[in-house]
Design a protein around this motif. Sequence first.
Motif, PDB file in Angstrom:
ATOM      1  N   ILE A  92      42.305  53.381  38.358  1.00 53.39           N
ATOM      2  CA  ILE A  92      42.624  53.594  36.937  1.00 53.39           C
ATOM      3  C   ILE A  92      44.112  53.306  36.708  1.00 53.39           C
ATOM      4  O   ILE A  92      44.953  53.651  37.555  1.00 53.39           O
ATOM      5  N   PRO A  93      44.476  52.701  35.579  1.00 52.04           N
ATOM      6  CA  PRO A  93      45.898  52.402  35.314  1.00 52.04           C
ATOM      7  C   PRO A  93      46.753  53.664  35.246  1.00 52.04           C
ATOM      8  O   PRO A  93      46.281  54.735  34.846  1.00 52.04           O
ATOM      9  N   ASN A  94      47.993  53.528  35.647  1.00 48.54           N
ATOM     10  CA  ASN A  94      48.942  54.626  35.493  1.00 48.54           C
ATOM     11  C   ASN A  94      49.051  55.007  34.015  1.00 48.54           C
ATOM     12  O   ASN A  94      48.859  54.183  33.123  1.00 48.54           O
ATOM     13  N   GLY A  95      49.347  56.277  33.778  1.00 48.83           N
ATOM     14  CA  GLY A  95      49.480  56.736  32.402  1.00 48.83           C
ATOM     15  C   GLY A  95      48.144  56.950  31.701  1.00 48.83           C
ATOM     16  O   GLY A  95      48.051  56.798  30.485  1.00 48.83           O
ATOM     17  N   ILE A 164      36.124  52.431  29.772  1.00 48.35           N
ATOM     18  CA  ILE A 164      36.768  52.706  31.059  1.00 48.35           C
ATOM     19  C   ILE A 164      35.713  52.826  32.151  1.00 48.35           C
ATOM     20  O   ILE A 164      35.847  52.260  33.235  1.00 48.35           O
ATOM     21  N   PHE A 165      34.627  53.530  31.859  1.00 48.55           N
ATOM     22  CA  PHE A 165      33.556  53.676  32.840  1.00 48.55           C
ATOM     23  C   PHE A 165      32.887  52.333  33.130  1.00 48.55           C
ATOM     24  O   PHE A 165      32.524  52.042  34.262  1.00 48.55           O
ATOM     25  N   GLU A 166      32.720  51.523  32.099  1.00 54.47           N
ATOM     26  CA  GLU A 166      32.108  50.207  32.301  1.00 54.47           C
ATOM     27  C   GLU A 166      33.005  49.297  33.130  1.00 54.47           C
ATOM     28  O   GLU A 166      32.540  48.559  34.003  1.00 54.47           O
ATOM     29  N   LYS A 167      34.302  49.378  32.878  1.00 52.70           N
ATOM     30  CA  LYS A 167      35.238  48.472  33.548  1.00 52.70           C
ATOM     31  C   LYS A 167      35.439  48.824  35.012  1.00 52.70           C
ATOM     32  O   LYS A 167      35.461  47.934  35.879  1.00 52.70           O
TER      33      LYS A 167
END
Length: 369
Positions: A92-95, A164-167
Amino acid sequence: MFDFNEVEKLYPGAGNLMIPPQLIHKGTDSQLKNCDDGTWFAELKKDGALYMYVKGLNGENYLFGRTVSKKTGLLTEKSANVPHIIEAFKNIPNGTILLGEIYYPGKTSKDVTSIMGCLFKKAIERQEGEYGYIHYYVYDCLGYNGTSLLKYDNWTRYQIVKKIFEKYNFNCPEIELAAAVEEDIYHAIGKALSEGEEGMVVKKKTGMYEPGKRPMTMLKAKQVDHIDAVIIGFKDPTEEYNGKELETWQYWMKEDGSLLPIGCHYGEGDDNNILIPITKHYYYNWKNAIEIGAYDNEGKLHSIGTIASGLTDFMREDMSLHPDNYLGKVVEIQCMMKDNQAQTVRHGFFLKTRDDKPAKECLLEDIFS
């Protein structure tokens, strides 16, 4: 909001990412009925504890609870207790800030405390043993890739967390995404409660996340009342099945009332012999529900509702064959709400029998006070 410098000192990279949780109103029956106008959506509520996953600006991992530590004045941090969840979020991306419920399927918040409320070594030991790995049920996103999402409404943020879950396709069976219900919300609440779920959270699509506040754009429908009542009768099952599983349904009868062997036919017969789908309980001639009651001050029994949810097939069969073994017994019922004026219960769920309690102690005035 928490002081940036204090947060950054103890949790580097999370200075702007520690956000106080939003509080939730308990919805009244009338409020929940009004949520079927197309402007709300609902998600199942798990019987666990709220935790906020934070990916720090420099890649740090934090899992903040909702309680404030007396020692630090900041939210408690428990990421070390659930390394399988932290590992799943490594890409997951930072932030990024996710909101969810830490819970055990089929268990209660007390079981969650046994993991999240102890030292991390003991938490891991318990999860690797008989407890099994704890779950994280994600339902919201307050920040992504360093951008705050507090300026977006509830529905937009839900769409973001779905993407987010899909990616990232988290390869962890203990991480779940909440499903959004947009139609027949009031019915969905009743169904969830009748299936033993803790409840649902209903959100106004255009509502905003308000840290530390309790806006009327977020309501919870939750099973909160437990009562003891007396079994005073039984209810016969519905005859015809009207569900959505006709193509695979196994219980059928002819127009003359004769039953077909289980699973031998799906659909209609010939023109002279129309087949009718019937409920499982009708097929077996089982009682479908119990009628419960309580005593008034003069010792007279009054009916306060019927309970079908929570009864096992064994109980339905046994009470149909041996009704006298059940009549007059005390049972513990969990319900979403009580109508004190009408003296009835709504969305009841059978929990257990109470052989330790005399029926005469089940009083209307105690239940509906």
